[in-house]
Design an enzyme around this catalytic site. Structure first.
Site, PDB file in Angstrom:
ATOM      1  N   GLU A 146     -65.292 -42.382  30.259  1.00 42.88           N
ATOM      2  CA  GLU A 146     -65.537 -42.292  31.692  1.00 42.88           C
ATOM      3  C   GLU A 146     -66.323 -43.525  32.155  1.00 42.88           C
ATOM      4  O   GLU A 146     -65.759 -44.595  32.273  1.00 42.88           O
ATOM      5  CB  GLU A 146     -66.213 -40.954  32.038  1.00 42.88           C
ATOM      6  CG  GLU A 146     -65.244 -39.790  31.781  1.00 42.88           C
ATOM      7  CD  GLU A 146     -65.776 -38.417  32.182  1.00 42.88           C
ATOM      8  OE1 GLU A 146     -66.936 -38.300  32.614  1.00 42.88           O
ATOM      9  OE2 GLU A 146     -64.998 -37.446  32.052  1.00 42.88           O
TER      10      GLU A 146
HETATM   11  C1  HEC Z   1     -63.631 -41.012  34.869  1.00 43.55           C
HETATM   12  C2  HEC Z   1     -63.617 -39.864  35.769  1.00 43.55           C
HETATM   13  C3  HEC Z   1     -64.941 -39.163  36.029  1.00 43.55           C
HETATM   14  C4  HEC Z   1     -66.113 -39.703  36.503  1.00 43.55           C
HETATM   15  C5  HEC Z   1     -66.415 -41.158  36.800  1.00 43.55           C
HETATM   16  C6  HEC Z   1     -67.003 -38.574  36.703  1.00 43.55           C
HETATM   17  N1  HEC Z   1     -66.388 -37.401  36.366  1.00 43.55           N
HETATM   18 FE1  HEC Z   1     -67.148 -35.560  36.580  1.00 43.55          FE
HETATM   19  N2  HEC Z   1     -65.650 -34.816  35.502  1.00 43.55           N
HETATM   20  C7  HEC Z   1     -64.546 -35.521  35.055  1.00 43.55           C
HETATM   21  C8  HEC Z   1     -63.809 -34.724  34.108  1.00 43.55           C
HETATM   22  C9  HEC Z   1     -62.541 -35.135  33.386  1.00 43.55           C
HETATM   23  C10 HEC Z   1     -64.517 -33.510  33.985  1.00 43.55           C
HETATM   24  C11 HEC Z   1     -64.186 -32.345  33.041  1.00 43.55           C
HETATM   25  C12 HEC Z   1     -64.770 -32.686  31.679  1.00 43.55           C
HETATM   26  C13 HEC Z   1     -64.862 -31.487  30.765  1.00 43.55           C
HETATM   27  O1  HEC Z   1     -64.960 -30.362  31.244  1.00 43.55           O
HETATM   28  O2  HEC Z   1     -64.893 -31.696  29.556  1.00 43.55           O
HETATM   29  C14 HEC Z   1     -65.647 -33.599  34.895  1.00 43.55           C
HETATM   30  C15 HEC Z   1     -66.549 -32.551  35.126  1.00 43.55           C
HETATM   31  C16 HEC Z   1     -67.550 -32.601  36.087  1.00 43.55           C
HETATM   32  C17 HEC Z   1     -68.326 -31.473  36.537  1.00 43.55           C
HETATM   33  C18 HEC Z   1     -68.187 -30.040  36.052  1.00 43.55           C
HETATM   34  C19 HEC Z   1     -67.471 -29.174  37.051  1.00 43.55           C
HETATM   35  C20 HEC Z   1     -67.116 -27.827  36.491  1.00 43.55           C
HETATM   36  O3  HEC Z   1     -66.527 -27.025  37.232  1.00 43.55           O
HETATM   37  O4  HEC Z   1     -67.402 -27.538  35.322  1.00 43.55           O
HETATM   38  C21 HEC Z   1     -69.199 -31.936  37.475  1.00 43.55           C
HETATM   39  C22 HEC Z   1     -70.240 -31.133  38.246  1.00 43.55           C
HETATM   40  C23 HEC Z   1     -68.993 -33.364  37.576  1.00 43.55           C
HETATM   41  N3  HEC Z   1     -67.968 -33.726  36.747  1.00 43.55           N
HETATM   42  C24 HEC Z   1     -69.747 -34.229  38.342  1.00 43.55           C
HETATM   43  C25 HEC Z   1     -69.723 -35.605  38.158  1.00 43.55           C
HETATM   44  C26 HEC Z   1     -70.762 -36.524  38.590  1.00 43.55           C
HETATM   45  C27 HEC Z   1     -72.033 -36.120  39.307  1.00 43.55           C
HETATM   46  C28 HEC Z   1     -70.364 -37.776  38.228  1.00 43.55           C
HETATM   47  C29 HEC Z   1     -71.112 -39.093  38.394  1.00 43.55           C
HETATM   48  C30 HEC Z   1     -72.391 -39.161  37.702  1.00 43.55           C
HETATM   49  C31 HEC Z   1     -69.067 -37.633  37.585  1.00 43.55           C
HETATM   50  N4  HEC Z   1     -68.736 -36.315  37.538  1.00 43.55           N
HETATM   51  C32 HEC Z   1     -68.308 -38.715  37.156  1.00 43.55           C
HETATM   52  C33 HEC Z   1     -64.217 -36.801  35.451  1.00 43.55           C
HETATM   53  C34 HEC Z   1     -65.142 -37.720  35.928  1.00 43.55           C
END
Ligand code: HEC
Ligand code: HEC
Length: 339
Positions: A146
């Site tokens: 990421e």
């Molecule tokens: C490259 C793409 C990417 C970026 C950049 C990213 N995310 Fe995500 N995010 C994801 C993915 C894919 C998941 C699921 C991962 C897993 O569950 O293993 C996720 C899961 C989450 C969740 C969990 C939601 C749930 O329902 O469980 C949250 C909250 C979240 N991200 C917030 C953020 C925040 C705040 C940032 C910045 C600090 C961020 N993400 C940056 C792709 C991204």
């Protein structure tokens, strides 16, 4: 004395009448299909699904800082990705991709859930590996697929920016730190709730907020047992369940780490393929579906749920009605209906 005895036998008679009356009455509704149809619940106090009430406005100073950080590409190694790249707030809080694309174009292993209403989840991530939003926010920053960065790198970059230095100093006595960054981001995420969906208005008493087909879909959602897993204010997000309760969803696939779900966290055999039940608010906007993006449409996702979670082949009528109902779960953020 005599009066007392008469009163006592009268009481006994009433009691016996009540007991026999109950025993003879058709109270066993489970065997009477018509009687088992729940009435459309306009009163929500006793329902499995609950309305989401509007959050307090305006943004706190911490949430404002968190909002800026949410859009900050310097959280990533090469300054190309912010949280919003994968959680686009103008597109349902997702990236509309089967799996997310990290720095340098690397493909991640799993579908991105929405950040809208993530604060309603009992744990974060598909496998629940983060207990809080604060803990969750550290994940993407370090994830090599990421943002592929680290706190020392991020903090060094933010320290070069006077406006960040003063904003943090005002709110956090220790200045810029990983704790302060994740605290502010989490404060912003707590403002990402989406009240006032048509379904919320319906639960709160506006019987016209849902048309007949949508009301029928809601009824089928309850009757079929969807609400045994997708329930509460988030319409999900409050328990773990196996994907494939009634049949093996993963049969015949090569083993893949992301498919193991909660097992990756606990290492327990009984947690294989167990996932956090996702919340269904705004689900009409967040295709593709499931942790592996294996369902491209909501119709397909609902049919899969019928087959693998309930052991039933849902009729086309049921699928369409439920999809219509799910469309009423789209809420508002900052006073506008989500897109
Ligand atoms: C490259 C793409 C990417 C970026 C950049 C990213 N995310 Fe995500 N995010 C994801 C993915 C894919 C998941 C699921 C991962 C897993 O569950 O293993 C996720 C899961 C989450 C969740 C969990 C939601 C749930 O329902 O469980 C949250 C909250 C979240 N991200 C917030 C953020 C925040 C705040 C940032 C910045 C600090 C961020 N993400 C940056 C792709 C991204
Ligand atoms: C036994 C628990 C259970 C039941 C019953 C159940 N679900 Fe699910 N649902 C889940 C789990 C777990 C997932 C996540 C599966 C995954 O992606 O690994 C899920 C995912 C979904 C998704 C995809 C959400 C997304 O963001 O990707 C939809 C839509 C859905 N369910 C609708 C329904 C409907 C409609 C019913 C009733 C016909 C239903 N579910 C019944 C547990 C359940």
């Amino acid at each position: 004395m005599k009066a007392v005895r008469i009163l006592a036998s009268l009481l006994l008679a009433v009691l016996l009448l009540l007991v026999f009356g109950w025993a003879l009455s058709p109270h066993d509704v489970a065997e009477a299909p018509e009687a088992a149809l729940p009435a459309i619940p306009v009163k929500w106090e006793h329902q499995a699904l609950r309305p989401l009430l509007a959050a307090a406005a305006p943004l706190s100073a911490k949430a404002e800082l968190g909002q800026r950080l949410f859009f900050e590409p310097r959280l990533s190694r090469d300054d190309t990705l912010s949280c919003s790249t994968c959680h686009d707030l103008s597109h349902g809080g997702i990236d509309r991709k089967p799996v997310s694309i990290g720095v340098g174009g690397q493909l991640g292993p799993i579908n991105a859930p929405t950040v809208f209403n993530a604060s309603l989840n009992f744990v974060q991530f598909w496998d629940g590996r983060a207990a809080t939003l604060e803990e969750q926010a550290a994940g993407p920053v370090h994830n090599p697929l990421e943002m592929d960065s680290s706190w020392p790198q991020v903090i060094a970059k933010l320290l070069q920016d006077d406006s960040y230095r003063s904003a943090f100093a005002r709110l956090y006595p220790a200045g810029i730190s990983s704790e302060a960054i994740t605290d502010a981001i989490a404060a912003f995420e707590r403002t990402l709730t989406t009240p006032n969906s048509r379904f919320d208005r319906f639960l709160l008493g506006d019987g016209n907020a849902l048309n007949d087909q949508e009301q029928h879909g809601y009824r089928r959602f309850l009757e079929l047992g969807c609400a045994s897993c997708h329930q509460g204010v988030g319409i999900g997000g409050n328990m773990y369940q196996r994907f494939g309760v009634m049949a093996d969803y993963f049969r015949g696939r090569p083993e893949n780490t992301a498919d193991l779900g909660r097992f990756n966290v606990t290492g327990k055999a009984e947690d294989r393929h167990v996932f956090k039940v996702p919340g269904l608010r705004n689900v009409a906007l967040t295709a593709p579906y499931f942790h592996d993006a294996s369902a491209k449409t909501l119709e397909e996702a609902v049919m899969v749920m019928g087959r693998y979670q309930l052991g039933r082949q849902l009729s086309n009528d049921d699928v369409h009605a439920i999809v219509a109902f799910l469309g009423t779960l789209t809420g508002e953020w900052q006073g506008k209906v989500l897109e």
